[in-house]
Design a protein around this motif. Structure first.
Motif, PDB file in Angstrom:
ATOM      1  N   PHE A 204      48.822  15.377 -11.723  1.00 22.56           N
ATOM      2  CA  PHE A 204      49.433  16.696 -11.541  1.00 22.56           C
ATOM      3  C   PHE A 204      48.410  17.620 -10.876  1.00 22.56           C
ATOM      4  O   PHE A 204      47.198  17.344 -10.910  1.00 22.56           O
ATOM      5  CB  PHE A 204      49.841  17.274 -12.899  1.00 22.56           C
ATOM      6  CG  PHE A 204      51.097  16.672 -13.461  1.00 22.56           C
ATOM      7  CD1 PHE A 204      52.343  17.187 -13.135  1.00 22.56           C
ATOM      8  CD2 PHE A 204      51.032  15.577 -14.316  1.00 22.56           C
ATOM      9  CE1 PHE A 204      53.509  16.626 -13.655  1.00 22.56           C
ATOM     10  CE2 PHE A 204      52.192  15.008 -14.840  1.00 22.56           C
ATOM     11  CZ  PHE A 204      53.435  15.541 -14.505  1.00 22.56           C
ATOM     12  N   THR A 278      53.708  22.505 -16.250  1.00 20.53           N
ATOM     13  CA  THR A 278      54.503  21.528 -15.495  1.00 20.53           C
ATOM     14  C   THR A 278      55.985  21.586 -15.876  1.00 20.53           C
ATOM     15  O   THR A 278      56.827  21.163 -15.090  1.00 20.53           O
ATOM     16  CB  THR A 278      53.983  20.083 -15.719  1.00 20.53           C
ATOM     17  OG1 THR A 278      54.104  19.741 -17.122  1.00 20.53           O
ATOM     18  CG2 THR A 278      52.518  19.947 -15.298  1.00 20.53           C
ATOM     19  N   GLN A 289      57.311  12.798 -17.829  1.00 18.24           N
ATOM     20  CA  GLN A 289      56.484  11.684 -17.360  1.00 18.24           C
ATOM     21  C   GLN A 289      56.152  10.748 -18.529  1.00 18.24           C
ATOM     22  O   GLN A 289      56.164   9.522 -18.389  1.00 18.24           O
ATOM     23  CB  GLN A 289      55.196  12.264 -16.731  1.00 18.24           C
ATOM     24  CG  GLN A 289      54.589  11.449 -15.644  1.00 18.24           C
ATOM     25  CD  GLN A 289      55.347  11.524 -14.319  1.00 18.24           C
ATOM     26  OE1 GLN A 289      56.528  11.233 -14.251  1.00 18.24           O
ATOM     27  NE2 GLN A 289      54.653  11.893 -13.261  1.00 18.24           N
ATOM     28  N   THR A 302      55.056  14.843  -8.947  1.00 16.16           N
ATOM     29  CA  THR A 302      54.316  15.835  -9.740  1.00 16.16           C
ATOM     30  C   THR A 302      54.065  17.145  -8.983  1.00 16.16           C
ATOM     31  O   THR A 302      53.446  18.053  -9.527  1.00 16.16           O
ATOM     32  CB  THR A 302      52.940  15.262 -10.144  1.00 16.16           C
ATOM     33  OG1 THR A 302      52.292  14.800  -8.967  1.00 16.16           O
ATOM     34  CG2 THR A 302      53.090  14.124 -11.134  1.00 16.16           C
TER      35      THR A 302
END
Ligand code: ATP
Ligand code: MG
Length: 388
Positions: A204, A278, A289, A302
Motif C-alpha cells: 500500500f 486504506t 486484502q 492498493t
C-alpha cells in the motif's frame, strides 16, 4: 490453494477493532465470520455472525473453528502462536504461527530484520542483570523495551544513565529486553503489505505517522518523503514478507533519520492502525486484502484514490462525555469510524476518522482542525468530573 467462495465461514482470533474492521470487510463480500474472544462485549464479537466467548487456547473453541471455518486469521500479535499451530492442522491459517512468533519477540524480530538486510536502531539484548554492564556507552540515552507483550509504548522506559537503565530493567521484572539507542527521528513512516498463498504481493502507499505519548495519533498519506525513499520503504516491506514466507497482511514501521536513512522499527503481523486510511482512501482496504489472502483470492489493487489523513480517537476525548460527532459528520470528505467500545479510558483506541483531500498538507490542516474541535474544553471536563 483452492479459493473459498463467499458464504463460507471465516474464523478470527481476537475481538478488537482490527478484528471488527476485518469482520465488516469480509461480511461485505458475503463471508460469515466467527470470532473467538474471551470478552463478552468485544468490538469484533458484537458485529460478527457468531462469537465464541472463550480463551484463545480453549480446546472446544479451537475444535469448533476447525470444524466450521474454511480459514482462520488473527488480529493481534499476542495471540498464542500455539493456537495458530493447532488450527493449521485442520484448516487454512493466515498468518502462520512462525511468522507471528517472530513479531512477538523484539529480540527475534530485530535479528530477523537485520538478517533480511534491513537497518535497525543500534541495540543491545539484555537478558539478565549481568548484560547491563556490557551495554556500550553509545546506546545511552536509550529506550529499554521489554522483548514481549509491549504495545502502544507500554513495556518501555526512556533511560539516560546506566543507573536509570538498571532501575528500569529491575522495575520491568528483569524480563528479557532490548535497549535501543534514542534516535533523533526526522519522521516515522510505515508500509502495509499483503502476500498471498501463491506468493502474489502488493504494498500500500507509504503512510507518515505521528505519535503522541507513544500512541499513533495521525497518519498522513502519501508520506511527505522523497519518492525514492518511499520506494525503498515499499521494497523493504516486500523483503520482509518474502523472508518470512508470509501469508497475510503485515505492516513494517520505519524510522526516517535526518540524513535520509531508513531504519526498520518493528513488524506487525496483521493489519495496522497506520493502514486504516486504506478503508476510505484506497481501491482495496487492508482488511479486504486480509480476507482475500485467507480465501485464496487474487489481491486487490492498493492504489490510493487521493491523499488522506487519519486521526485516532482516543478515550481521552470522552473526558467531558461523548464528543460531538457532528463536527466530523458535517465535513463532506471525512469518514467516521467508531469501534463500539462502551468504556472510554485515557489512551484507549475508541475510533478514528479519515479525511480525504487533494493535497496532503491541506488535508492535514482540515483533519487537525476537526481533531482540535473534538477536544473537551477544560470547563466541560471539570463540569463532567463534578457531576459524575
Ligand atoms: P506500537 O505497538 O504502537 O507500535 P510499541 O509499544 O510497539 O508501539 P515502538 O513502536 O517500539 O513501541 O515505539 C513507539 C514509538 O516510540 C515509536 O513509534 C517512536 O515514536 C518512539 N520510539 C521508539 N523507539 C525509538 C528510538 N529508538 N528512538 C526514538 N524514538 C523511538
Ligand atoms: Mg510501534
Amino acid at each position: 490453494m483452492k479459493s473459498v467462495a463467499p458464504g463460507a465461514w471465516l474464523g478470527l482470533l481476537g475481538g478488537g477493532q482490527l478484528g471488527r474492521m476485518f469482520t465488516m470487510a469480509a461480511q461485505s463480500m458475503g463471508y460469515r465470520v466467527v470470532v473467538v474472544d474471551p470478552g463478552h462485549d468485544s468490538p469484533a464479537g458484537s458485529v460478527a455472525d457468531d462469537h465464541l466467548c472463550a480463551d484463545y487456547l480453549d480446546p472446544d473453541a479451537l475444535a469448533e473453528l476447525a470444524r466450521r471455518c474454511a480459514g482462520v486469521t488473527t488480529e493481534f500479535e499476542n495471540v498464542p502462536a500455539e493456537a495458530l499451530r493447532r488450527l493449521a492442522e485442520h484448516c487454512v491459517v493466515s498468518p502462520a504461527a512462525d511468522s507471528v512468533a517472530v513479531a512477538q519477540d523484539r529480540i527475534l524480530e530485530k535479528r530477523f530484520l537485520q538478517a533480511a538486510g534491513l537497518g535497525t536502531a543500534p541495540f543491545a539484548v539484555i537478558e539478565s542483570e549481568a548484560d547491563l554492564d556490557k551495554v556500550p556507552d553509545d546506546l545511552l540515552p536509550g529506550i529499554l523495551k521489554a522483548a514481549r507483550f509491549g504495545y502502544d509504548g507500554k513495556g518501555q522506559a526512556r533511560v539516560r544513565t546506566r543507573d536509570a537503565l538498571r532501575e528500569a530493567f529491575v522495575a520491568m521484572g528483569g524480563r528479557p529486553a532490548v535497549l535501543e539507542q534514542m534516535l533523533a527521528l526526522e519522521r516515522e513512516v510505515s508500509v502495509v503489505v499483503a502476500r498471498g498463498f501463491d506468493g502474489e504481493v502488493r504494498t500500500f502507499p507509504v503512510a507518515e505517522n505521528r505519535h503522541a505519548n507513544g500512541i499513533l495519533d495521525v497518519s498522513i498519506v502519501p508520506a511527505r518523503v522523497p519518492e525514492a525513499l518511499a520506494q525503498t520503504a515499499r521494497a523493504q516491506a516486500l523483503k520482509v514478507v518474502e523472508a518470512l514466507d508470509y501469508r497475510g497482511v503485515l505492516c513494517v514501521e520505519f524510522f526516517v533519520l535526518a540524513d535520509g536513512r531508513l531504519l526498520a522499527n518493528e513488524i506487525a503481523p496483521r493489519p495496522h492502525n497506520s493502514g486504516h486510511y486504506t478503508i476510505d482512501g484506497c481501491v482495496t482496504s487492508q482488511f479486504e486484502q486480509q480476507a482475500r489472502v485467507l480465501c485464496g483470492l487474487p489481491l486487490g489493487e492498493t492504489a490510493a484514490h487521493c491523499p488522506s489523513v487519519m486521526i485516532n480517537l482516543l478515550g481521552d476525548l470522552w473526558a467531558a462525555g461523548e464528543p460531538d460527532w457532528r463536527i466530523v459528520l458535517r465535513e463532506p470528505r471525512a469518514k467516521l469510524h467508531l469501534y463500539g467500545k462502551s468504556e472510554a479510558r485515557p489512551g484507549r483506541k475508541m475510533g478514528h476518522f479519515t479525511v480525504l483531500g487533494d493535497d496532503a498538507d491541506a488535508t492535514l490542516a482540515t483533519a487537525a482542525s476537526l481533531q482540535s474541535r473534538l477536544l473537551p474544553t477544560a470547563d466541560a471536563a471539570a463540569r463532567s468530573g463534578t457531576s459524575s
